[in-house]
Scaffold this motif. Structure first.
Motif, PDB file in Angstrom:
ATOM      1  N   ALA A  24       8.457  -0.951   2.746  1.00 14.56           N
ATOM      2  CA  ALA A  24       7.169  -1.316   2.144  1.00 14.56           C
ATOM      3  C   ALA A  24       6.128  -1.458   3.244  1.00 14.56           C
ATOM      4  O   ALA A  24       6.387  -2.087   4.275  1.00 14.56           O
ATOM      5  N   MET A  25       4.981  -0.858   3.025  1.00 16.06           N
ATOM      6  CA  MET A  25       3.831  -1.065   3.903  1.00 16.06           C
ATOM      7  C   MET A  25       2.936  -2.052   3.170  1.00 16.06           C
ATOM      8  O   MET A  25       2.616  -1.863   1.993  1.00 16.06           O
ATOM      9  N   THR A  43       0.818  -1.211   0.000  1.00 19.56           N
ATOM     10  CA  THR A  43       0.000   0.000   0.000  1.00 19.56           C
ATOM     11  C   THR A  43       0.849   1.257   0.000  1.00 19.56           C
ATOM     12  O   THR A  43       0.329   2.346  -0.244  1.00 19.56           O
ATOM     13  N   ASP A  44       2.146   1.117   0.282  1.00 24.66           N
ATOM     14  CA  ASP A  44       3.076   2.244   0.224  1.00 24.66           C
ATOM     15  C   ASP A  44       4.478   1.675   0.157  1.00 24.66           C
ATOM     16  O   ASP A  44       4.732   0.566   0.648  1.00 24.66           O
ATOM     17  N   GLU A  45       5.387   2.418  -0.445  1.00 25.61           N
ATOM     18  CA  GLU A  45       6.775   1.977  -0.500  1.00 25.61           C
ATOM     19  C   GLU A  45       7.684   3.176  -0.671  1.00 25.61           C
ATOM     20  O   GLU A  45       7.249   4.238  -1.118  1.00 25.61           O
ATOM     21  N   VAL A  46       8.939   2.995  -0.259  1.00 25.47           N
ATOM     22  CA  VAL A  46       9.953   4.046  -0.384  1.00 25.47           C
ATOM     23  C   VAL A  46      11.163   3.439  -1.063  1.00 25.47           C
ATOM     24  O   VAL A  46      11.625   2.356  -0.688  1.00 25.47           O
ATOM     25  N   THR A  62      -0.659  -4.573   3.459  1.00 22.81           N
ATOM     26  CA  THR A  62      -1.939  -4.669   4.144  1.00 22.81           C
ATOM     27  C   THR A  62      -2.735  -5.865   3.633  1.00 22.81           C
ATOM     28  O   THR A  62      -2.690  -6.190   2.453  1.00 22.81           O
ATOM     29  N   THR A  95      -1.926  -4.355   9.036  1.00 22.84           N
ATOM     30  CA  THR A  95      -0.877  -3.637   8.316  1.00 22.84           C
ATOM     31  C   THR A  95       0.469  -3.919   8.958  1.00 22.84           C
ATOM     32  O   THR A  95       0.616  -3.810  10.175  1.00 22.84           O
ATOM     33  N   MET A 113       4.646  -2.891   8.383  1.00 25.05           N
ATOM     34  CA  MET A 113       5.633  -2.090   7.679  1.00 25.05           C
ATOM     35  C   MET A 113       6.943  -2.867   7.739  1.00 25.05           C
ATOM     36  O   MET A 113       7.314  -3.378   8.803  1.00 25.05           O
ATOM     37  N   LYS A 119      14.623  -0.396  -3.181  1.00 27.06           N
ATOM     38  CA  LYS A 119      13.471  -0.289  -2.299  1.00 27.06           C
ATOM     39  C   LYS A 119      13.937  -0.543  -0.862  1.00 27.06           C
ATOM     40  O   LYS A 119      14.614  -1.530  -0.588  1.00 27.06           O
TER      41      LYS A 119
END
Length: 125
Positions: free
Chosen positions: A41-42, A28-31, A44, A49, A51, A38
């Motif tokens: 990473a989040m 649902t999210d990543e940096v 779900t 959830t 991280m 990478k």
């Protein structure tokens, strides 16, 4: 308090993403770091959830965050329709313990993730 989303440090973020995808989680999210790797990473699945962050991304910043793979963390995850979820999981990853009825009335099964963390899935009657 309303929820908890543990930030779990891992050595191999991509392998962790691959493993948790097999459990039905989605990113649902990543940096991504400036170098293109990478680092966070989040993921779900329903209202659960997690991280995940690479140890490399915090190198030298938080010396108290260190460990070998695995350890004393057990993630206890409640689910609906545990028999259906067990059948789904059992085809994708290695399960440690099959479906068991506990003395406290839950039906559970457990597995280890790719980081050697134990995950126990439970349905309470």
């Amino acid at each position: 308090m309303k929820s908890i989303s543990p930030n779990i440090f891992v050595n191999d973020l991509q392998a962790t993403i691959t493993f948790y995808t097999k459990l039905g989680f989605t990113i649902t999210d990543e940096v991504t770091a400036a170098e293109g790797e990478k680092v966070f990473a989040m993921m779900t699945n329903g209202s659960v959830t997690f991280m995940f962050q690479s140890f490399a991304s915090i190198e030298g910043q938080h010396p108290m965050v260190n460990r070998a793979d695995g350890g004393s963390l057990l993630l206890y995850i409640t689910v609906d329709n545990i028999r259906q979820y067990y059948a789904y999981i059992n085809e994708r990853v290695t399960v440690l313990t099959g479906l068991e009825k506990t003395f406290y009335g839950a039906t559970e099964f457990s597995l280890c993730d790719n980081n050697n963390y134990r995950l126990t899935f439970a349905e309470h009657d």
